[in-house]
Scaffold this active site. Structure first.
Site, PDB file in Angstrom:
ATOM      1  N   LEU A 135      -2.753   2.788  -0.456  1.00  0.00           N
ATOM      2  CA  LEU A 135      -2.508   2.189  -1.763  1.00  0.00           C
ATOM      3  C   LEU A 135      -1.008   2.106  -2.013  1.00  0.00           C
ATOM      4  O   LEU A 135      -0.249   2.995  -1.619  1.00  0.00           O
ATOM      5  CB  LEU A 135      -3.164   3.024  -2.864  1.00  0.00           C
ATOM      6  N   ASP A 136      -0.588   1.040  -2.684  1.00  0.00           N
ATOM      7  CA  ASP A 136       0.807   0.918  -3.085  1.00  0.00           C
ATOM      8  C   ASP A 136       1.192   2.109  -3.965  1.00  0.00           C
ATOM      9  O   ASP A 136       0.328   2.721  -4.616  1.00  0.00           O
ATOM     10  CB  ASP A 136       1.036  -0.379  -3.858  1.00  0.00           C
ATOM     11  N   LYS A 137       2.469   2.401  -4.030  1.00  0.00           N
ATOM     12  CA  LYS A 137       2.955   3.545  -4.786  1.00  0.00           C
ATOM     13  C   LYS A 137       2.444   3.552  -6.225  1.00  0.00           C
ATOM     14  O   LYS A 137       2.005   4.583  -6.737  1.00  0.00           O
ATOM     15  CB  LYS A 137       4.491   3.558  -4.773  1.00  0.00           C
TER      16      LYS A 137
END
Length: 305
Positions: A135-137
């Site tokens: 997942l993106d930050k």
């Protein structure tokens, strides 16, 4: 939980089969994993080490120890973890927004990988960090992590065959006209030096399915499913059709409602490679997104139809 052994009892139908072929067909082990197992003497038949060209006899008891000796380069770091599922092969964590999944450089800290490595170290395990999904930050939600090459390989095969179900919830800008549909557009890197992606004919194929959960005058709450897992896929696709994720600074614009992209991974469904049983993991919407949804659902913001 430390059940690192796989086993199989050969039947008449397996008579005279090469062990290497049985490992692939019955235990679903990849060739690369079998090579590692051979080098570490992890393959036995009837309690004895054997070569993979051994010919199976009916009644043979095959055991594989998938706990390979590995060297992790991730720095263990004491960071709280919200573990929502764990068994001998997987751990699933509810990742908060603001935390990267993996360090961007050797020696990096503050990521989910650092936290999970510390957790495993406390259990006496030296395991490589193998996330099934990343997942993106600033995207919150479920991250599934394999505890071994066997576990990771089993789910990777399902990803290739599009049989793993990954569902997300997103609050997007503007009210959508269609209640459901899909976006089938290839995604490419903008250039080699930037992390931004774009829809482009030369890109990799990517398909995102969406279903409207609720509509507001200026926003829409969506449930999304991925057929593919390209970098920033949901964010790129939704921006492309004119409905960027609320608060997405890279593919949309800032929002007074939330200080990060309102995107949350709320479900993973997969077939367990060890048991063959279906595993369904669900988690609630992240608190900050739920707060925005509650606000939008107040009578003042959402006139009754």
């Amino acid at each position: 939980m430390n059940n690192t052994q796989l086993s199989y009892t050969a039947g008449v139908q397996d008579e005279n089969t090469f062990l290497r072929d049985l490992l692939a067909s019955k235990l679903l082990l990849s060739n690369s994993l079998v090579v590692h197992l051979k080098h570490q003497n992890k393959i036995q038949v009837n309690g004895q080490l054997v070569h993979t060209n051994y010919r199976i006899q009916a009644g043979d008891f095959v055991t594989i120890d998938i706990d390979l000796t590995e060297e992790s380069t991730i720095i263990p770091e004491s960071i709280p973890l919200d573990i929502v599922y764990e068994d001998e092969d997987f751990v699933a964590v509810n990742k908060p927004a603001g935390m990267s999944t993996h360090p961007s450089h050797l020696g990096g800290t503050g990521t989910l990988a650092n936290a999970v490595t510390y957790y495993w170290q406390g259990l006496g395990r030296n395991i490589l960090f193998r996330p099934i999904n990343r997942l993106d930050k600033d995207t919150s939600g479920l991250v599934l992590i394999g505890k071994s090459q066997f576990a990771h390989q089993g789910i990777f095969n399902q990803l290739k065959q599009h049989t793993i179900d990954r569902r997300y919830v997103a609050l997007v800008e503007r009210s959508m006209a269609k209640d459901n549909g899909y976006i089938d557009q290839p995604i490419a890197r903008l250039d080699d030096k930037k992390r931004q992606r774009i829809v482009h004919p030369t890109g990799q194929s990517a398909t995102t399915h969406y279903q409207v959960l609720d509509k507001y005058p200026d926003h829409t709450l969506l449930s999304l499913k991925l057929e593919t897992g390209r970098t920033h896929q949901i964010r790129v696709h939704l921006s492309f059709i004119g409905h960027p994720v609320c608060g997405d600074l890279l593919y949309g614009f800032a929002s007074p409602l939330i200080n990060r992209q309102a995107l949350h991974a709320d479900r993973i469904r997969f077939t367990h490679p060890r048991s063959g049983k279906e595993v369904i993991l669900d988690i609630p919407l992240a608190e900050d997104i739920q707060t925005v949804v509650n606000y939008l659902n107040t009578p003042f913001n959402k006139p009754s139809l």
